[in-house]
Write a protein that holds these residues in place. Structure first.
Motif, PDB file in Angstrom:
ATOM      1  N   UNK A 247       0.824  -1.215   0.000  1.00 31.98           N
ATOM      2  CA  UNK A 247       0.000   0.000   0.000  1.00 31.98           C
ATOM      3  C   UNK A 247       0.856   1.263   0.000  1.00 31.98           C
ATOM      4  N   UNK A 248       1.874   1.252   0.824  1.00 37.08           N
ATOM      5  CA  UNK A 248       2.725   2.430   0.945  1.00 37.08           C
ATOM      6  C   UNK A 248       3.416   2.755  -0.376  1.00 37.08           C
ATOM      7  N   UNK A 249       3.961   1.727  -1.010  1.00 36.26           N
ATOM      8  CA  UNK A 249       4.646   1.936  -2.285  1.00 36.26           C
ATOM      9  C   UNK A 249       3.691   2.372  -3.383  1.00 36.26           C
ATOM     10  N   UNK A 250       2.470   1.835  -3.357  1.00 33.96           N
ATOM     11  CA  UNK A 250       1.455   2.210  -4.344  1.00 33.96           C
ATOM     12  C   UNK A 250       1.080   3.676  -4.194  1.00 33.96           C
ATOM     13  N   UNK A 251       0.866   4.101  -2.967  1.00 37.60           N
ATOM     14  CA  UNK A 251       0.513   5.502  -2.704  1.00 37.60           C
ATOM     15  C   UNK A 251       1.667   6.428  -3.079  1.00 37.60           C
ATOM     16  N   UNK A 252       2.887   6.020  -2.791  1.00 40.09           N
ATOM     17  CA  UNK A 252       4.056   6.829  -3.161  1.00 40.09           C
ATOM     18  C   UNK A 252       4.124   7.032  -4.672  1.00 40.09           C
ATOM     19  N   UNK A 253       3.843   5.971  -5.418  1.00 38.57           N
ATOM     20  CA  UNK A 253       3.880   6.067  -6.881  1.00 38.57           C
ATOM     21  C   UNK A 253       2.777   6.989  -7.392  1.00 38.57           C
ATOM     22  N   UNK A 254       1.565   6.818  -6.864  1.00 34.24           N
ATOM     23  CA  UNK A 254       0.432   7.639  -7.305  1.00 34.24           C
ATOM     24  C   UNK A 254       0.630   9.107  -6.953  1.00 34.24           C
ATOM     25  N   UNK A 255       1.294   9.366  -5.828  1.00 32.71           N
ATOM     26  CA  UNK A 255       1.487  10.742  -5.356  1.00 32.71           C
ATOM     27  C   UNK A 255       2.308  11.586  -6.325  1.00 32.71           C
ATOM     28  N   UNK A 256       3.070  10.946  -7.198  1.00 28.26           N
ATOM     29  CA  UNK A 256       3.863  11.683  -8.180  1.00 28.26           C
ATOM     30  C   UNK A 256       3.014  12.204  -9.340  1.00 28.26           C
ATOM     31  N   UNK A 257       1.790  11.685  -9.456  1.00 30.22           N
ATOM     32  CA  UNK A 257       0.929  12.044 -10.584  1.00 30.22           C
ATOM     33  C   UNK A 257      -0.394  12.682 -10.157  1.00 30.22           C
ATOM     34  N   UNK A 258      -0.788  12.444  -8.914  1.00 29.34           N
ATOM     35  CA  UNK A 258      -2.058  12.975  -8.405  1.00 29.34           C
ATOM     36  C   UNK A 258      -1.733  13.916  -7.244  1.00 29.34           C
ATOM     37  N   UNK A 259      -2.037  15.185  -7.426  1.00 25.60           N
ATOM     38  CA  UNK A 259      -1.576  16.203  -6.487  1.00 25.60           C
ATOM     39  C   UNK A 259      -2.515  16.396  -5.300  1.00 25.60           C
ATOM     40  N   UNK A 260      -2.635  15.364  -4.485  1.00 20.62           N
ATOM     41  CA  UNK A 260      -3.314  15.481  -3.201  1.00 20.62           C
ATOM     42  C   UNK A 260      -2.447  14.770  -2.167  1.00 20.62           C
ATOM     43  N   UNK A 261      -2.703  15.017  -0.880  1.00 20.78           N
ATOM     44  CA  UNK A 261      -1.829  14.427   0.130  1.00 20.78           C
ATOM     45  C   UNK A 261      -2.030  12.914   0.228  1.00 20.78           C
ATOM     46  N   UNK A 262      -1.064  12.253   0.811  1.00 27.61           N
ATOM     47  CA  UNK A 262      -1.053  10.797   0.809  1.00 27.61           C
ATOM     48  C   UNK A 262      -2.179  10.187   1.639  1.00 27.61           C
ATOM     49  N   UNK A 263      -2.607  10.875   2.678  1.00 30.43           N
ATOM     50  CA  UNK A 263      -3.724  10.363   3.475  1.00 30.43           C
ATOM     51  C   UNK A 263      -4.991  10.303   2.630  1.00 30.43           C
ATOM     52  N   UNK A 264      -5.188  11.321   1.782  1.00 28.67           N
ATOM     53  CA  UNK A 264      -6.350  11.328   0.895  1.00 28.67           C
ATOM     54  C   UNK A 264      -6.214  10.283  -0.210  1.00 28.67           C
ATOM     55  N   UNK A 265      -4.990  10.069  -0.658  1.00 24.91           N
ATOM     56  CA  UNK A 265      -4.757   9.038  -1.675  1.00 24.91           C
ATOM     57  C   UNK A 265      -5.091   7.648  -1.133  1.00 24.91           C
TER      58      UNK A 265
END
Length: 349
Positions: A247-265
């Motif tokens: 989960x952590x790695x997935x959110x880290x990857x998505x965070x580079x393309x979707x500009x919202x904070x990781x808790x929301x992701x």
């Protein structure tokens, strides 16, 4: 001297790598995406090196809406992309020679409104007289239109649909009172809640398990590069496996393309309103085509099944089963693929 040796070693490694088919022989693909957490398979496959492992150099190109992305595919500016279900079907209805060859996400859309209006929009029959903001060609637009029609409303007489270019524009229109409610997708459902709005109904509440973003390419491009697209789907399957295990790695990857904070992701991706799958879900696409025709979204006599390719996905899945015969995920995905997708049922609440 040490610097010279290091430089020489690096050069040798590059030559060896090129000789083994690394870097030098990567096949280039330009792929379009929308800045939504629902496109996480692309982001994970890119950031975790799965595309490269499958011999591909994938360039991801960002678009604001599905219409723009599909136009880029149609004109040859993109090799492929993931732009909803209704949008590619609408293009096909108008003569575009697209083929759907894989999946990305399902559900993930919602109806937002101001808190004081939330009670009204819990029952579909109460939508009569409302002005709904939407993004033309968005999957959620079709889902809600089909459901409202099924609830007995006349889409032309009982409601007003106001179209916007982006979900961000829909969100602003709802906030300012320009529309009574609006249809958006993740992460805009989450952003709406953070800005004081309410998500009163999710698309999955309306049509359980409906498809959203499909993998789309021009039919000629797909036929000419079948091996490349099979590798592409293999990489997405590996990304799907990663999404389930990290989960952590997935959110880290998505965070580079979707500009919202990781808790929301995390809430978007793992909160229960998003279905992630690279399966083309043929039966869902066929039923979605029928929804669009019944809602008078399109008029077409086209045999839509001719625009769905399931062989590449089946082959990619088989490849991974051979590589990892003990991996239960591949066996489960094979069962899902062979049985088709969940039954779709419109619920008028």
């Amino acid at each position: 001297m040490n610097r010279m040796l290091i430089g020489l070693l690096a050069l040798v490694m590059m030559v060896i790598g090129a000789g083994n088919g690394f870097a030098a022989d990567l096949k280039k693909l330009k792929v379009g995406y929308l800045p939504t957490s629902g496109h996480l398979l692309y982001f994970v496959a890119k950031e975790k090196g799965f595309f490269q492992q499958e011999g591909l150099d994938v360039e991801l190109a960002r678009f604001t809406n599905s219409g723009e992305g599909l136009t880029a595919i149609k004109t040859g500016k993109l090799d492929a992309g993931s732009f909803g279900t209704s949008a590619p079907l609408a293009f096909i209805a108008k003569g575009a020679d697209f083929t759907i060859f894989g999946g990305q996400m399902g559900e993930g859309h919602g109806l937002i409104t101001r808190p004081e209006k939330a009670e009204r929009f819990k029952n579909l029959k109460s939508y009569k007289g409302a002005t709904i903001g939407t993004v033309r060609l968005a999957t959620g637009d079709v889902v809600f239109r089909a459901a409202l029609q099924n609830a007995g409303l006349d889409l032309k007489k009982d409601l007003t649909f106001k179209e916007f270019d982006s979900p961000a524009a829909v969100l602003e229109a709802v906030k300012k009172g320009g529309v009574d409610a609006g249809l958006v997708w993740i992460p805009y459902t989450t952003l709406a809640e953070k800005q004081g709005l309410k998500v009163v109904k999710y698309s999955g509440d309306i049509i359980k398990g409906h498809t959203c973003c499909r993998q789309v390419a021009l039919t000629a491009t797909l036929k000419g590069r079948q091996a490349d697209f099979e590798h592409f789907l293999t990489a997405l399957l590996k990304a799907y496996q990663y999404y389930h295990t990290d989960r952590s790695g997935t959110v880290d990857a998505a965070a580079k393309y979707v500009q919202i904070n990781k808790a929301d992701l995390i809430k978007d991706i793992y909160g229960g309103h998003l279905l992630v799958s690279p399966d083309p879900h043929r039966k869902s696409v066929l039923q979605f085509w029928d929804f669009m025709k019944k809602a008078e979204y399109i008029t077409s006599n086209e045999a839509i099944d001719n625009h769905i390719n399931t062989k590449l996905y089946a082959s990619a899945l088989s490849t991974l089963e051979q590589r990892e015969p003990k991996e239960k995920l591949w066996k489960n995905l094979e069962k899902e693929f062979k049985s088709g997708d969940p039954n779709l049922h419109i619920m008028a609440h």
